[in-house]
Design an enzyme around this catalytic site. Structure first.
Site, short mmCIF file in Angstrom:
data_model
loop_
_atom_site.label_atom_id
_atom_site.label_comp_id
_atom_site.label_asym_id
_atom_site.label_seq_id
_atom_site.Cartn_x
_atom_site.Cartn_y
_atom_site.Cartn_z
CE LYS A 52 -3.83 -1.94 2.49
NZ LYS A 52 -4.49 -2.33 3.75
CG PHE B 220 -13.86 1.49 7.11
CD1 PHE B 220 -13.44 1.12 5.69
CD2 PHE B 220 -14.91 0.95 7.95
CE1 PHE B 220 -13.83 -0.08 5.68
CE2 PHE B 220 -15.17 -0.44 7.58
CZ PHE B 220 -14.77 -1.05 6.15
CB THR C 267 -6.34 -6.09 9.80
OG1 THR C 267 -6.82 -7.04 8.67
CG2 THR C 267 -6.60 -4.88 9.22
NE ARG D 84 -1.66 -6.10 7.16
CZ ARG D 84 -2.85 -6.89 6.58
NH1 ARG D 84 -3.14 -8.03 7.25
NH2 ARG D 84 -3.30 -6.49 5.41
CG ASN E 291 -3.04 -2.90 7.19
OD1 ASN E 291 -3.00 -2.46 5.77
ND2 ASN E 291 -4.12 -3.48 7.56
CG HIS F 228 -5.00 -6.03 -0.24
ND1 HIS F 228 -6.28 -6.10 0.47
CD2 HIS F 228 -5.32 -6.50 -1.38
CE1 HIS F 228 -7.29 -6.86 -0.33
NE2 HIS F 228 -6.55 -7.15 -1.39
#
EC number: 2.7.4.6
Length: 147
Positions: free
Chosen positions: A9, A57, A91, A102, A112, A115
């Protein structure tokens, strides 16, 4: 051979973690068959996170994933979906097992770093969303003959 979609990410890209994450994945024996640095636009982000439309969210999620480049990958191997998910960790980085991506690199649940597809169905959908068939390569790694 099973395939899965994994994405570093924007927070991981901006912190220069692509190489470390890919190295960790490859050291596990997982084959990288496609990869590209890309900027996700809102349309693609909404398609990718369609199951979260309407959730509180959602807008923050779309804002984050479109805030900078991502590194999209297709990984291949035996039970690669389960293996990649285990390597990523939970997560919430505070709940992730030591040694997971993570636990080592993520700062917050909403930032985090990585994905990964959670099922064969989502892997197929996400791979088709982010990659054209010609972008996914088939090759043999030297170590394959030993496995």
């Amino acid at each position: 051979m099973e395939q899965t979609y994994v994405m570093v990410k924007p927070d991981g890209v901006e912190r220069g973690l692509i190489g470390e994450i890919v190295a960790k994945i490859e050291k596990k024996g997982i084959k990288l068959v496609a990869g590209k640095l890309m900027q996700i636009d809102r349309t693609l982000a909404e398609q990718h996170y369609a199951e979260h439309i309407g959730k509180p969210f959602f807008e923050d999620l779309i804002g984050f994933i479109t805030s900078g480049p991502v590194f999209a990958m297709v990984l291949e191997g035996d039970d690669v979906i389960k293996t990649a998910r285990r390597m990523m960790g939970k997560t919430n980085p505070l709940e992730a097992d030591p040694g997971t991506i993570r636990a080592e690199y993520a700062i917050h649940t909403n930032r985090n770093v990585i994905h990964g597809s959670d099922s064969p169905e989502s892997a197929k959908r996400e791979i088709q969303l982010f990659f054209e068939p010609h972008e996914i390569l088939s090759y043999e790694k030297a170590v394959d003959t030993w496995i």
